[in-house]
Design a protein around this motif. Structure first.
Motif, PDB file in Angstrom:
ATOM      1  N   GLU A 197       0.825  -1.206   0.000  1.00 18.29           N
ATOM      2  CA  GLU A 197       0.000   0.000   0.000  1.00 18.29           C
ATOM      3  C   GLU A 197       0.860   1.257   0.000  1.00 18.29           C
ATOM      4  O   GLU A 197       0.514   2.261  -0.644  1.00 18.29           O
TER       5      GLU A 197
ATOM      6  N   HIS B 255      -5.969  -7.314  -8.317  1.00 16.41           N
ATOM      7  CA  HIS B 255      -7.135  -7.320  -7.431  1.00 16.41           C
ATOM      8  C   HIS B 255      -6.759  -6.931  -6.005  1.00 16.41           C
ATOM      9  O   HIS B 255      -7.609  -6.463  -5.245  1.00 16.41           O
ATOM     10  N   GLN B 256      -5.499  -7.093  -5.660  1.00 16.83           N
ATOM     11  CA  GLN B 256      -5.043  -6.638  -4.349  1.00 16.83           C
ATOM     12  C   GLN B 256      -4.900  -5.128  -4.304  1.00 16.83           C
ATOM     13  O   GLN B 256      -5.375  -4.476  -3.376  1.00 16.83           O
TER      14      GLN B 256
ATOM     15  N   ARG C  97      -6.223  -2.849  -6.318  1.00 16.27           N
ATOM     16  CA  ARG C  97      -7.398  -2.072  -6.705  1.00 16.27           C
ATOM     17  C   ARG C  97      -8.235  -1.660  -5.490  1.00 16.27           C
ATOM     18  O   ARG C  97      -9.104  -0.798  -5.598  1.00 16.27           O
ATOM     19  N   ARG C  98      -7.967  -2.278  -4.357  1.00 15.04           N
ATOM     20  CA  ARG C  98      -8.696  -1.923  -3.133  1.00 15.04           C
ATOM     21  C   ARG C  98      -8.231  -0.592  -2.568  1.00 15.04           C
ATOM     22  O   ARG C  98      -8.896   0.003  -1.727  1.00 15.04           O
ATOM     23  N   TYR C  99      -7.065  -0.115  -3.016  1.00 16.26           N
ATOM     24  CA  TYR C  99      -6.511   1.135  -2.500  1.00 16.26           C
ATOM     25  C   TYR C  99      -6.987   2.309  -3.353  1.00 16.26           C
ATOM     26  O   TYR C  99      -7.651   2.141  -4.369  1.00 16.26           O
TER      27      TYR C  99
ATOM     28  N   THR D  27     -12.217   2.046 -11.061  1.00 16.73           N
ATOM     29  CA  THR D  27     -11.340   2.605 -10.024  1.00 16.73           C
ATOM     30  C   THR D  27     -10.831   4.001 -10.375  1.00 16.73           C
ATOM     31  O   THR D  27     -10.265   4.674  -9.516  1.00 16.73           O
TER      32      THR D  27
END
Length: 354
Positions: A101, A124-125, A127-129, A155
Motif C-alpha cells: 500500500e 485485485h489486491q 485495486r482496493r486502494y 477505479t
C-alpha cells in the motif's frame, strides 16, 4: 487554433480522427507529435515496481539511470520476498517498501513485474486502494491490459501493457542491453485507433485521459532512446506468437540441427561452435535486410535434387514434416524474390513427399 484531442469529450472524436489523418498525410507526423508540448511538458512521474525478479530489476535499473528530462523517477520495490526487494533497491539506488500500500500511495506509475499468472491476482489486491488517476502497467508479452486489469475503469486508474521485445535472461546485466530494444505498448481503455475498447467505439473523457497516459509512456520510452509501437490490445496474442516464433521456436529448430550434426560424429558442444558463425551471420543479415533477401541454399536456388536427398536422410516423420513445412514457406519467399523462376516442381515434390 490547434485542436487538443485530450481536452474535448466524445462528440469531438471524429474531428480528432480526421484532423490527425490530414496531419499524417501532409507531414507524416504521429499523434504524439501533434499533441502540444505544453500539455506534456513538466510531467514528472514517480514509478514503483511490485515484483523484484529479472524483468522488474532490469527495467528499474534502466529507468533509474534515465536522464532527468525523460520525466520518470524510480521510487523503489515491493516484493513478497523482502530480501528480493532490498536487493533490487540496492542495485537500482532506490528503496524497498515495507508494504504494498505504501508503494501504491507514493507512485504515479506502478509496474506489476510478477509472473504472468499472478498479474491479475496482484491487480485485485491493489485495486482496493486509492488509485484514481494512477497508471497500472504490466510487462507481459501475451496479456493485454484488458486481460490483466478487469474493471479498472471503475477505479479511475488506467491500465497499460509495456512490453520490451527482448528476452531478459539476467537480473543484473540485461539492463545494459535495453538501450535499443523495441517496446510495444497498449491500453488506457482505448484501441490503437483511439476508440474506446469494448464499448462499440464510444469515446469518453476516460478514454481521452487513458490515451493521454499512453502517449506519456510512449514519450518517456522514446526519450530513453527506445523505438516504440502502440498496438491494439486485441492483437496481443498474435504479437506474442510472432515473438515466440522468432525467439523460442528458433531454439527448437537449432536443436534439431544439432541433433543432425551429432549423427555426423560431432559432440553437441562442437556442433554449437561449428554452427555459431552461420547462425550469427544469418541473423545479422536478416536484421539488416529482411528474411527474403537473406535466403540462400537449395530452396532458393531451386535445387530439387538436394532437397529430395535431405528428406531421405531424415529418420522419422516428425523431422520430415518439419523440413517440409519450413521448406514450403521458403518456396513462397524464393518465388517472390525470383519472379522469373518456376518453383512449381519444388512445391510439387514437397507435397508428394508427404
Amino acid at each position: 487554433m490547434t485542436y487538443d484531442p485530450f481536452s474535448e469529450p466524445a462528440a469531438e472524436a471524429a474531428v480528432v480522427s480526421s484532423l490527425l489523418s490530414e496531419k499524417e498525410q501532409d507531414e507524416g507526423t504521429s499523434l504524439h507529435s501533434f499533441i502540444s508540448k505544453d500539455m506534456r511538458g513538466g510531467i514528472k512521474l514517480e514509478a514503483g515496481f511490485i515484483g523484484a525478479g529479472k524483468v522488474g530489476t532490469s527495467l528499474g535499473k534502466y529507468f533509474a539511470e534515465a536522464k532527468p528530462q525523460a520525466g520518470m523517477t524510480v521510487k523503489g520495490y515491493f516484493s513478497h520476498s523482502r530480501n528480493s526487494a532490498e536487493d533490487a533497491a540496492r542495485f537500482t539506488g532506490t528503496k524497498a517498501f515495507e508494504d504494498i500500500e505504501a508503494l501504491v500511495r507514493e507512485c504515479d506509475v506502478i509496474f506489476l513485474t510478477v509472473p504472468d499468472g499472478r498479474i491479475n491476482q496482484v491487480w485485485h489486491q491493489i485495486r482496493r486502494y486509492s488509485i484514481k488517476g494512477k497508471s497500472i502497467c504490466h510487462c507481459s508479452g501475451s496479456l493485454s491490459s484488458a486481460d490483466a486489469f478487469d474493471g479498472i475503469e471503475e477505479t479511475g486508474a488506467f491500465g497499460y501493457s509495456v512490453h520490451p521485445l527482448f528476452a531478459v535472461s539476467d537480473k543484473y546485466n540485461a539492463y545494459r542491453e535495453l538501450a535499443d530494444v523495441f517496446f510495444t505498448i497498449e491500453g488506457g481503455g482505448c484501441t490503437v485507433d483511439g476508440q474506446a475498447a469494448g464499448s462499440e467505439g464510444a469515446y469518453s473523457e476516460y478514454t481521452a485521459d487513458g490515451q493521454k497516459g499512453l502517449y506519456i509512456i510512449k514519450d518517456f520510452l522514446e526519450e530513453m532512446g527506445n523505438p516504440v509501437r502502440i498496438i491494439d490490445g486485441r492483437n496481443k496474442t498474435t504479437y506474442h506468437c510472432a515473438a515466440a516464433m522468432a525467439s523460442n521456436l528458433v531454439c527448437g529448430l537449432i536443436d534439431q540441427s544439432l541433433e543432425l550434426m551429432t549423427r555426423c560424429g560431432f559432440t553437441e558442444a562442437e556442433a554449437v561452435r561449428a554452427l555459431a558463425p552461420i547462425l550469427k551471420g544469418n541473423m545479422a543479415h536478416i536484421a539488416e535486410v529482411g528474411p527474403a533477401a537473406s535466403l540462400t541454399g537449395p530452396i532458393e536456388r531451386n535445387d530439387t535434387t538436394t532437397v529430395k536427398k535431405h528428406l531421405e536422410c531424415l529418420e522419422d516423420d516428425s523431422e520430415k514434416e518439419l523440413y517440409r513445412l519450413l521448406s514450403s514457406r521458403l518456396v513462397r519467399m524464393a518465388q517472390q524474390r525470383h519472379l522469373d523462376r518456376d518453383y512449381a516442381g519444388m512445391s510439387d515434390m514437397l507435397r508428394k513427399e508427404k
